[in-house]
Every structure is written in structure tokens, then in C-alpha cells.
Scaffold this motif. Sequence first.
Motif, PDB file in Angstrom:
ATOM      1  N   GLU A  80      -0.127  21.785 -15.288  1.00  0.00           N
ATOM      2  CA  GLU A  80      -0.250  22.471 -14.002  1.00  0.00           C
ATOM      3  C   GLU A  80       1.073  22.349 -13.262  1.00  0.00           C
ATOM      4  N   PRO A  81       1.716  23.447 -12.957  1.00  0.00           N
ATOM      5  CA  PRO A  81       3.017  23.370 -12.282  1.00  0.00           C
ATOM      6  C   PRO A  81       2.879  22.896 -10.839  1.00  0.00           C
ATOM      7  N   LEU A  82       3.944  22.302 -10.359  1.00  0.00           N
ATOM      8  CA  LEU A  82       4.011  21.909  -8.948  1.00  0.00           C
ATOM      9  C   LEU A  82       4.894  22.908  -8.221  1.00  0.00           C
ATOM     10  N   GLY A  83       4.500  23.264  -7.017  1.00  0.00           N
ATOM     11  CA  GLY A  83       5.253  24.236  -6.237  1.00  0.00           C
ATOM     12  C   GLY A  83       6.051  23.579  -5.124  1.00  0.00           C
ATOM     13  N   TRP A  84       6.711  24.437  -4.369  1.00  0.00           N
ATOM     14  CA  TRP A  84       7.529  23.940  -3.261  1.00  0.00           C
ATOM     15  C   TRP A  84       6.674  23.202  -2.243  1.00  0.00           C
ATOM     16  N   ASN A  85       5.427  23.647  -2.060  1.00  0.00           N
ATOM     17  CA  ASN A  85       4.564  23.003  -1.071  1.00  0.00           C
ATOM     18  C   ASN A  85       4.218  21.577  -1.494  1.00  0.00           C
ATOM     19  N   HIS A  86       4.084  21.353  -2.804  1.00  0.00           N
ATOM     20  CA  HIS A  86       3.842  19.993  -3.287  1.00  0.00           C
ATOM     21  C   HIS A  86       5.073  19.127  -3.010  1.00  0.00           C
ATOM     22  N   GLY A 106       5.227  18.320   0.681  1.00  0.00           N
ATOM     23  CA  GLY A 106       4.228  17.311   1.031  1.00  0.00           C
ATOM     24  C   GLY A 106       4.616  15.930   0.542  1.00  0.00           C
ATOM     25  N   PHE A 107       5.131  15.846  -0.687  1.00  0.00           N
ATOM     26  CA  PHE A 107       5.571  14.555  -1.227  1.00  0.00           C
ATOM     27  C   PHE A 107       6.755  14.023  -0.415  1.00  0.00           C
ATOM     28  N   ALA A 108       7.649  14.904  -0.011  1.00  0.00           N
ATOM     29  CA  ALA A 108       8.806  14.483   0.788  1.00  0.00           C
ATOM     30  C   ALA A 108       8.358  13.913   2.135  1.00  0.00           C
ATOM     31  N   LEU A 109       7.358  14.522   2.745  1.00  0.00           N
ATOM     32  CA  LEU A 109       6.856  13.995   4.020  1.00  0.00           C
ATOM     33  C   LEU A 109       6.224  12.616   3.841  1.00  0.00           C
ATOM     34  N   ILE A 110       5.545  12.417   2.724  1.00  0.00           N
ATOM     35  CA  ILE A 110       4.974  11.096   2.451  1.00  0.00           C
ATOM     36  C   ILE A 110       6.099  10.086   2.218  1.00  0.00           C
ATOM     37  N   ALA A 111       7.147  10.506   1.508  1.00  0.00           N
ATOM     38  CA  ALA A 111       8.297   9.627   1.298  1.00  0.00           C
ATOM     39  C   ALA A 111       8.961   9.277   2.632  1.00  0.00           C
ATOM     40  N   LEU A 112       8.991  10.229   3.546  1.00  0.00           N
ATOM     41  CA  LEU A 112       9.535   9.953   4.884  1.00  0.00           C
ATOM     42  C   LEU A 112       8.681   8.897   5.592  1.00  0.00           C
ATOM     43  N   LYS A 162       0.837  -1.214   0.000  1.00  0.00           N
ATOM     44  CA  LYS A 162       0.000   0.000   0.000  1.00  0.00           C
ATOM     45  C   LYS A 162       0.865   1.255   0.000  1.00  0.00           C
ATOM     46  N   THR A 163       1.936   1.225   0.766  1.00  0.00           N
ATOM     47  CA  THR A 163       2.843   2.370   0.816  1.00  0.00           C
ATOM     48  C   THR A 163       3.481   2.594  -0.545  1.00  0.00           C
ATOM     49  N   MET A 164       3.922   1.508  -1.191  1.00  0.00           N
ATOM     50  CA  MET A 164       4.466   1.619  -2.544  1.00  0.00           C
ATOM     51  C   MET A 164       3.448   2.241  -3.485  1.00  0.00           C
ATOM     52  N   GLN A 165       2.226   1.750  -3.379  1.00  0.00           N
ATOM     53  CA  GLN A 165       1.142   2.248  -4.234  1.00  0.00           C
ATOM     54  C   GLN A 165       0.986   3.764  -4.079  1.00  0.00           C
ATOM     55  N   GLU A 166       1.003   4.245  -2.857  1.00  0.00           N
ATOM     56  CA  GLU A 166       0.811   5.680  -2.611  1.00  0.00           C
ATOM     57  C   GLU A 166       1.977   6.506  -3.144  1.00  0.00           C
ATOM     58  N   VAL A 167       3.197   6.033  -2.924  1.00  0.00           N
ATOM     59  CA  VAL A 167       4.365   6.770  -3.408  1.00  0.00           C
ATOM     60  C   VAL A 167       4.387   6.764  -4.941  1.00  0.00           C
ATOM     61  N   ILE A 168       4.109   5.622  -5.536  1.00  0.00           N
ATOM     62  CA  ILE A 168       4.059   5.529  -7.002  1.00  0.00           C
ATOM     63  C   ILE A 168       2.957   6.435  -7.539  1.00  0.00           C
ATOM     64  N   THR A 169       1.815   6.460  -6.870  1.00  0.00           N
ATOM     65  CA  THR A 169       0.717   7.326  -7.293  1.00  0.00           C
ATOM     66  C   THR A 169       1.166   8.785  -7.334  1.00  0.00           C
ATOM     67  N   LEU A 170       1.886   9.226  -6.328  1.00  0.00           N
ATOM     68  CA  LEU A 170       2.351  10.615  -6.296  1.00  0.00           C
ATOM     69  C   LEU A 170       3.359  10.900  -7.403  1.00  0.00           C
ATOM     70  N   ILE A 171       4.247   9.955  -7.659  1.00  0.00           N
ATOM     71  CA  ILE A 171       5.240  10.141  -8.715  1.00  0.00           C
ATOM     72  C   ILE A 171       4.544  10.245 -10.072  1.00  0.00           C
ATOM     73  N   VAL A 172       3.641   9.307 -10.336  1.00  0.00           N
ATOM     74  CA  VAL A 172       2.919   9.307 -11.611  1.00  0.00           C
ATOM     75  C   VAL A 172       2.066  10.566 -11.719  1.00  0.00           C
ATOM     76  N   PHE A 183       2.108  13.517 -14.515  1.00  0.00           N
ATOM     77  CA  PHE A 183       0.867  13.728 -15.253  1.00  0.00           C
ATOM     78  C   PHE A 183       0.402  15.180 -15.133  1.00  0.00           C
ATOM     79  N   SER A 184       0.464  15.713 -13.936  1.00  0.00           N
ATOM     80  CA  SER A 184       0.015  17.081 -13.682  1.00  0.00           C
ATOM     81  C   SER A 184       0.823  18.076 -14.499  1.00  0.00           C
ATOM     82  N   VAL A 185       2.123  17.895 -14.522  1.00  0.00           N
ATOM     83  CA  VAL A 185       2.996  18.824 -15.231  1.00  0.00           C
ATOM     84  C   VAL A 185       2.931  18.605 -16.742  1.00  0.00           C
ATOM     85  N   LEU A 186       3.008  17.342 -17.187  1.00  0.00           N
ATOM     86  CA  LEU A 186       3.127  17.062 -18.618  1.00  0.00           C
ATOM     87  C   LEU A 186       1.789  17.070 -19.348  1.00  0.00           C
TER      88      LEU A 186
END
Length: 117
Positions: A92-98, A101-107, A71-81, A85-88
Motif C-alpha cells: 500500500e503506497p504512502l502519500g504526501w498526507n501520510h 502527518g508523520f512529520a507533525l508527529i515527529a515535531l 512513549k514518544t519513542m514508541q509512537e515514532v518507531i511504530t510509525l517508521i515500522v 510494513f505498509s509499503v513492503l
Amino acid sequence: MPAVSPSVLPILMLFASNVFMTFAWYGHLKFKESWLPLAVLVSWGIAFFEYWLAVPANRWGSAVYSAAQLKTMQEVITLIVFAGFSVLYLKEPLGWNHGLGFALIALGAFFIFHKWS
């Protein structure tokens, strides 16, 4: 040709399944003028293929990983994908806050996978 490692195969399948699911959930946002029931049906059709990857990935992955790790893999992969997807696709650009937030999930993922003695 060697087969894919049992620890790598579920990860690859989860990445592929997430591409399908991300398009199913968010791809219609570029077509907001389309009829909503049609968007739902098309999304459902795309998600059908996602399930053909996610279900075997989790079943085969459970031989190597715990359910919590999968499940953890699924969530991290979901964020990466989704980030890609959001950018390409959505442009929609991603900011420092994104990123933060992603770094905290990776932690959090680190804590799930770390072997505590």
C-alpha cells in the motif's frame, strides 16, 4: 565486544518489538479469507514475543528516559515500522498526507525531547 549503550538498547528493542506487533496487528490483512478466530490466536502468539521485547525495553529504558520520552519513542518507531510494513508487505503506497502527518508527529516528539531552559 562492547555492550550496547543503555540509551541505545531500549530503542533497538522497541524497533524489534514493533516489527512483531505490526505483524500481529496487520499481518493477517493479507489472509482475509482465513478464519477470524485463527487470525486472532496467531496474532496473539506473535504479540507474545513483542511483549518479551517491549517490557524489558521500557523497564531498562526508564533508567535513561522518562515515561513520556519512552512513549514518544514508541509512537515514532511504530510509525517508521508501519510505514515500511505498509509499503513492503501490504503493498500500500504512502502519500504526501501520510508524510505530512508523520512529520507533525515527529515535531511533537521534538517538543517532548527538547530540553527547555
